[in-house]
Design a protein around this motif. Sequence first.
Motif, PDB file in Angstrom:
ATOM      1  N   ALA A 423       3.021  31.116 -13.280  1.00  0.00           N
ATOM      2  CA  ALA A 423       4.064  31.752 -12.490  1.00  0.00           C
ATOM      3  C   ALA A 423       4.859  32.738 -13.350  1.00  0.00           C
ATOM      4  CB  ALA A 423       4.990  30.696 -11.907  1.00  0.00           C
ATOM      5  N   HIS A 424       5.192  32.292 -14.555  1.00  0.00           N
ATOM      6  CA  HIS A 424       5.967  33.173 -15.429  1.00  0.00           C
ATOM      7  C   HIS A 424       5.140  34.387 -15.832  1.00  0.00           C
ATOM      8  CE1 HIS A 424       8.854  33.553 -19.106  1.00  0.00           C
ATOM      9  NE2 HIS A 424       9.191  34.346 -18.104  1.00  0.00           N
ATOM     10  N   GLU A 425       3.846  34.163 -16.021  1.00  0.00           N
ATOM     11  CA  GLU A 425       2.933  35.246 -16.357  1.00  0.00           C
ATOM     12  C   GLU A 425       2.940  36.311 -15.240  1.00  0.00           C
ATOM     13  OE1 GLU A 425      -0.961  34.023 -18.239  1.00  0.00           O
ATOM     14  OE2 GLU A 425      -1.539  34.579 -16.221  1.00  0.00           O
ATOM     15  N   ARG A 426       2.895  35.855 -13.979  1.00  0.00           N
ATOM     16  CA  ARG A 426       2.944  36.787 -12.844  1.00  0.00           C
ATOM     17  C   ARG A 426       4.260  37.568 -12.844  1.00  0.00           C
ATOM     18  NH1 ARG A 426       0.688  40.274  -9.880  1.00  0.00           N
ATOM     19  NH2 ARG A 426      -1.132  38.925  -9.955  1.00  0.00           N
ATOM     20  N   VAL A 427       5.357  36.845 -13.100  1.00  0.00           N
ATOM     21  CA  VAL A 427       6.673  37.485 -13.113  1.00  0.00           C
ATOM     22  C   VAL A 427       6.715  38.570 -14.201  1.00  0.00           C
ATOM     23  CG1 VAL A 427       9.123  37.127 -13.667  1.00  0.00           C
ATOM     24  CG2 VAL A 427       7.906  35.499 -12.182  1.00  0.00           C
ATOM     25  N   LEU A 428       6.273  38.191 -15.402  1.00  0.00           N
ATOM     26  CA  LEU A 428       6.337  39.150 -16.519  1.00  0.00           C
ATOM     27  C   LEU A 428       5.368  40.301 -16.316  1.00  0.00           C
ATOM     28  CD1 LEU A 428       6.682  36.725 -19.557  1.00  0.00           C
ATOM     29  CD2 LEU A 428       8.469  38.117 -18.480  1.00  0.00           C
ATOM     30  N   TYR A 429       4.196  39.996 -15.765  1.00  0.00           N
ATOM     31  CA  TYR A 429       3.214  41.057 -15.531  1.00  0.00           C
ATOM     32  C   TYR A 429       3.813  42.148 -14.643  1.00  0.00           C
ATOM     33  CZ  TYR A 429      -0.785  43.539 -13.611  1.00  0.00           C
ATOM     34  OH  TYR A 429      -1.647  44.519 -13.203  1.00  0.00           O
ATOM     35  N   GLU A 430       4.421  41.725 -13.552  1.00  0.00           N
ATOM     36  CA  GLU A 430       4.981  42.734 -12.641  1.00  0.00           C
ATOM     37  C   GLU A 430       6.153  43.455 -13.299  1.00  0.00           C
ATOM     38  OE1 GLU A 430       5.346  41.674  -8.532  1.00  0.00           O
ATOM     39  OE2 GLU A 430       3.306  40.861  -8.472  1.00  0.00           O
ATOM     40  N   GLN A 431       6.895  42.711 -14.090  1.00  0.00           N
ATOM     41  CA  GLN A 431       8.014  43.333 -14.808  1.00  0.00           C
ATOM     42  C   GLN A 431       7.486  44.372 -15.803  1.00  0.00           C
ATOM     43  OE1 GLN A 431      10.584  40.385 -16.563  1.00  0.00           O
ATOM     44  NE2 GLN A 431      11.197  41.781 -18.201  1.00  0.00           N
ATOM     45  N   PHE A 432       6.454  44.022 -16.566  1.00  0.00           N
ATOM     46  CA  PHE A 432       5.902  44.958 -17.554  1.00  0.00           C
ATOM     47  C   PHE A 432       5.255  46.161 -16.868  1.00  0.00           C
ATOM     48  CE2 PHE A 432       5.293  41.174 -20.664  1.00  0.00           C
ATOM     49  CZ  PHE A 432       6.625  41.262 -21.037  1.00  0.00           C
ATOM     50  N   MET A 433       4.574  45.906 -15.770  1.00  0.00           N
ATOM     51  CA  MET A 433       3.959  47.034 -15.056  1.00  0.00           C
ATOM     52  C   MET A 433       5.034  48.006 -14.596  1.00  0.00           C
ATOM     53  SD  MET A 433       0.716  47.094 -15.034  1.00  0.00           S
ATOM     54  CE  MET A 433       0.291  48.167 -13.668  1.00  0.00           C
ATOM     55  N   HIS A 434       6.126  47.452 -14.140  1.00  0.00           N
ATOM     56  CA  HIS A 434       7.233  48.308 -13.707  1.00  0.00           C
ATOM     57  C   HIS A 434       7.755  49.118 -14.895  1.00  0.00           C
ATOM     58  CE1 HIS A 434      10.742  49.640 -11.538  1.00  0.00           C
ATOM     59  NE2 HIS A 434      11.505  49.213 -12.524  1.00  0.00           N
ATOM     60  N   ARG A 523      -4.291  46.118 -18.272  1.00  0.00           N
ATOM     61  CA  ARG A 523      -4.840  45.119 -19.168  1.00  0.00           C
ATOM     62  C   ARG A 523      -3.802  44.729 -20.213  1.00  0.00           C
ATOM     63  NH1 ARG A 523      -9.221  43.961 -22.947  1.00  0.00           N
ATOM     64  NH2 ARG A 523      -8.767  45.761 -24.230  1.00  0.00           N
ATOM     65  N   LEU A 524      -3.100  45.721 -20.708  1.00  0.00           N
ATOM     66  CA  LEU A 524      -2.079  45.434 -21.711  1.00  0.00           C
ATOM     67  C   LEU A 524      -0.953  44.605 -21.098  1.00  0.00           C
ATOM     68  CD1 LEU A 524      -1.165  45.946 -24.663  1.00  0.00           C
ATOM     69  CD2 LEU A 524       0.430  47.575 -23.654  1.00  0.00           C
ATOM     70  N   ALA A 525      -0.501  45.005 -19.928  1.00  0.00           N
ATOM     71  CA  ALA A 525       0.591  44.263 -19.277  1.00  0.00           C
ATOM     72  C   ALA A 525       0.180  42.812 -19.046  1.00  0.00           C
ATOM     73  CB  ALA A 525       0.968  44.930 -17.956  1.00  0.00           C
ATOM     74  N   ALA A 526      -1.086  42.619 -18.622  1.00  0.00           N
ATOM     75  CA  ALA A 526      -1.567  41.256 -18.371  1.00  0.00           C
ATOM     76  C   ALA A 526      -1.622  40.449 -19.669  1.00  0.00           C
ATOM     77  CB  ALA A 526      -2.943  41.299 -17.702  1.00  0.00           C
ATOM     78  N   THR A 527      -2.083  41.113 -20.739  1.00  0.00           N
ATOM     79  CA  THR A 527      -2.190  40.406 -22.016  1.00  0.00           C
ATOM     80  C   THR A 527      -0.819  40.032 -22.560  1.00  0.00           C
ATOM     81  OG1 THR A 527      -4.141  41.738 -22.463  1.00  0.00           O
ATOM     82  CG2 THR A 527      -3.239  40.510 -24.299  1.00  0.00           C
ATOM     83  N   VAL A 528       0.092  40.994 -22.554  1.00  0.00           N
ATOM     84  CA  VAL A 528       1.422  40.707 -23.092  1.00  0.00           C
ATOM     85  C   VAL A 528       2.111  39.647 -22.218  1.00  0.00           C
ATOM     86  CG1 VAL A 528       3.664  41.658 -23.757  1.00  0.00           C
ATOM     87  CG2 VAL A 528       1.600  43.012 -24.089  1.00  0.00           C
ATOM     88  N   ASP A 554      10.432  36.968  -6.039  1.00  0.00           N
ATOM     89  CA  ASP A 554      10.644  38.417  -5.987  1.00  0.00           C
ATOM     90  C   ASP A 554       9.404  39.233  -6.347  1.00  0.00           C
ATOM     91  OD1 ASP A 554      13.105  38.691  -4.991  1.00  0.00           O
ATOM     92  OD2 ASP A 554      14.095  39.249  -6.876  1.00  0.00           O
ATOM     93  N   THR A 555       8.335  38.592  -6.760  1.00  0.00           N
ATOM     94  CA  THR A 555       7.155  39.375  -7.146  1.00  0.00           C
ATOM     95  C   THR A 555       6.390  39.796  -5.898  1.00  0.00           C
ATOM     96  OG1 THR A 555       5.777  37.397  -7.338  1.00  0.00           O
ATOM     97  CG2 THR A 555       6.891  38.142  -9.342  1.00  0.00           C
ATOM     98  N   THR A 556       5.471  40.757  -6.082  1.00  0.00           N
ATOM     99  CA  THR A 556       4.678  41.181  -4.925  1.00  0.00           C
ATOM    100  C   THR A 556       3.545  40.193  -4.619  1.00  0.00           C
ATOM    101  OG1 THR A 556       3.404  42.542  -6.405  1.00  0.00           O
ATOM    102  CG2 THR A 556       5.035  43.675  -5.068  1.00  0.00           C
ATOM    103  N   LEU A 557       2.990  39.563  -5.653  1.00  0.00           N
ATOM    104  CA  LEU A 557       1.873  38.645  -5.435  1.00  0.00           C
ATOM    105  C   LEU A 557       2.204  37.287  -6.037  1.00  0.00           C
ATOM    106  CD1 LEU A 557      -1.042  41.094  -6.377  1.00  0.00           C
ATOM    107  CD2 LEU A 557      -0.313  40.461  -4.089  1.00  0.00           C
ATOM    108  N   PRO A 558       3.192  36.595  -5.496  1.00  0.00           N
ATOM    109  CA  PRO A 558       3.679  35.369  -6.143  1.00  0.00           C
ATOM    110  C   PRO A 558       2.642  34.270  -6.262  1.00  0.00           C
ATOM    111  CG  PRO A 558       4.614  35.601  -3.946  1.00  0.00           C
ATOM    112  CD  PRO A 558       3.916  36.884  -4.251  1.00  0.00           C
TER     113      PRO A 558
END
Length: 583
Positions: A423-434, A523-528, A554-558
Amino acid sequence: MPVISILPSSVADQIAAGEVVERPSSVVKELVENAMDAGATVIEISLEDGGRKLIRVSDDGTGISSEDVPRALARHGTSKISKASDLVGVSTFGFRGEALPAIASVSQFEIQTAAADGEGTSIRVTGGQISPAERIARRRGTTVSVAQLFYNVPARLKFLRSARSEWRSAVESLTALALTQPSVRIHLSHDGKNALTLPPVSSVRSRLGAIWGGRYAEDLLDVDDVAGPIHTSGLVQRPADVGTSTRRGFLSINGRAVRDAGIARAVESAYRSTIVAGVRPSFFLNVTVPADAVDVNVHPAKAEVRFRDRWTVERAVETAVRRSLGTLDSGASLGFRGSSFSFRPVDLPPNPDSEILRPRNDDDSPLFVDNTTADDGAEYSTDVSTGSVAAPAQPIPPLFQLRHTYVAFEHEDGLVLIDQHSAHERVLYEQFMHTLESGAAPAQRLLLPLTLHLGPAEGEAFDSNREYLERLGFEVEGFGGHTLIVNTVPMPHQRFDAERCLRETLDSLTGDRVAGAAAKHERLAATVACKAAIKAGEELSQGEMRSLFAALRDTTLPAHDVHGRSTIVHLTWDEVERRFGRR
Ligand SMILES: Nc1ncnc2c1ncn2[C@@H]1O[C@H](COP(=O)(O)OP(=O)(O)OP(=O)(O)O)[C@@H](O)[C@H]1O
Ligand SMILES: [Mg+2]
């Protein structure tokens, strides 16, 4: 002496047949389309020897009057259009008046048809040679029998495959048509044995259930989205199920079953970051576009269409599927699906500026900034479906941490488990992509710069991702040789260990361990995100669990992490009760 002669119609028909009729499945397709065009409610199809020996299609449609039958068998004989402009928005499958004469020119063909009960006509055609019509008594409707396909075209006959593979191809064609018209009853038999019975139903889901089983159909996710004049509807696979069964892709445009590689790719790109690379989702979609936005007359077997504005159609389909994947219902569930389970109003747009993205500020703040109050009754938001402002979102329920790994809570529809790392990975991924897309990185300047010694592969990984890493907040100075001096680091949360995250990210980028993200920055956002997220086994406080919950909401794909797994599992009360024998 003239050298040009006009081909006799029998030869011209055979040549045309070359394009229209490739194999038994093409005949099945044309005949079933004709039956559907005639408004049939019941269609019976029987094949022998994979269709190589016999293909017979019977319907209870309008039939053809005795006067019209010869015209139906003539090239360009059609009741469906009469002038070129009728082609725009043609709502029937057929429009060329080619199929019957083409099929009749390469087979031993017979049509029996009646436009009213008792008043029937029968005509045989052998290799294009038409025999005189006979009167017969039959019920309203039509039966076409096609025997010994290609008996007079040895070159084609040679290309037919085994009965088994011809049969499979015929079933595939029929399935595509059956999905476009679920209300038509369909019987299919092979070598005298009943192979498939599809009762009339009112939805594509029910029809899929009749074809591949109720469980398969139940597990699919609804898609229903309007973008301007484009309406995308149907069903797609849940990301967690992708790759677990045969991949099936069925598409219709304005009710016409077609293939379209571009739209298939658009569907796949909607799954971006929710499934691993190399697996492809199943989909069953119909796309409705304005009649003049599509040309149906571009393929000899009517298997493809051309769009005036392909890009817009593809984006509409991608958005529609993406929306469905954004619902919580798209996550994994144990037991019955399709419940209205959701912890936020579906389609609530994610808010990239929400407080969870705020950088950490002092050492006492929780893991995430908790943007909820301790005992809030409800949060307020815009309800997209009604357009009304200030409809209350659901409050955060009491949360429990299990095994220092899962966050559990009770929901109206069942028990829900969130995997804290995913879950946290999804949150951070969307945050990093943004961050990568908008360019604003909240970074923290280090008092003492970090010094990292890298091997050649890690150095290479850093070099090729440098621009993105800097945008994320890793500002690096004097990278030369094997040493990296890091002046600033991102600060996504309190427990973040910048040095470890950067090391593990570079290590991970040297292999190809994070998949499913197409572009380099994804790929980078997912890895980080994976490296920066809290791990399983870390104890979380109430405040941390609540802010994780709120951030995930709040994510798009929770419901999906970035590796093709679920972030959320729900055990429905239905299933619980079944297991305890209460129902
Ligand atoms: N099963 C049927 N029931 C009633 N009418 C039929 C049936 N099959 C064919 N017809 C009539 O015969 C005509 C010719 O059929 P055919 O399939 O050759 O051409 P089409 O359907 O008009 O166009 P296309 O070549 O694109 O399929 C149709 O236009 C229709 O009027
Ligand atoms: Mg036709």
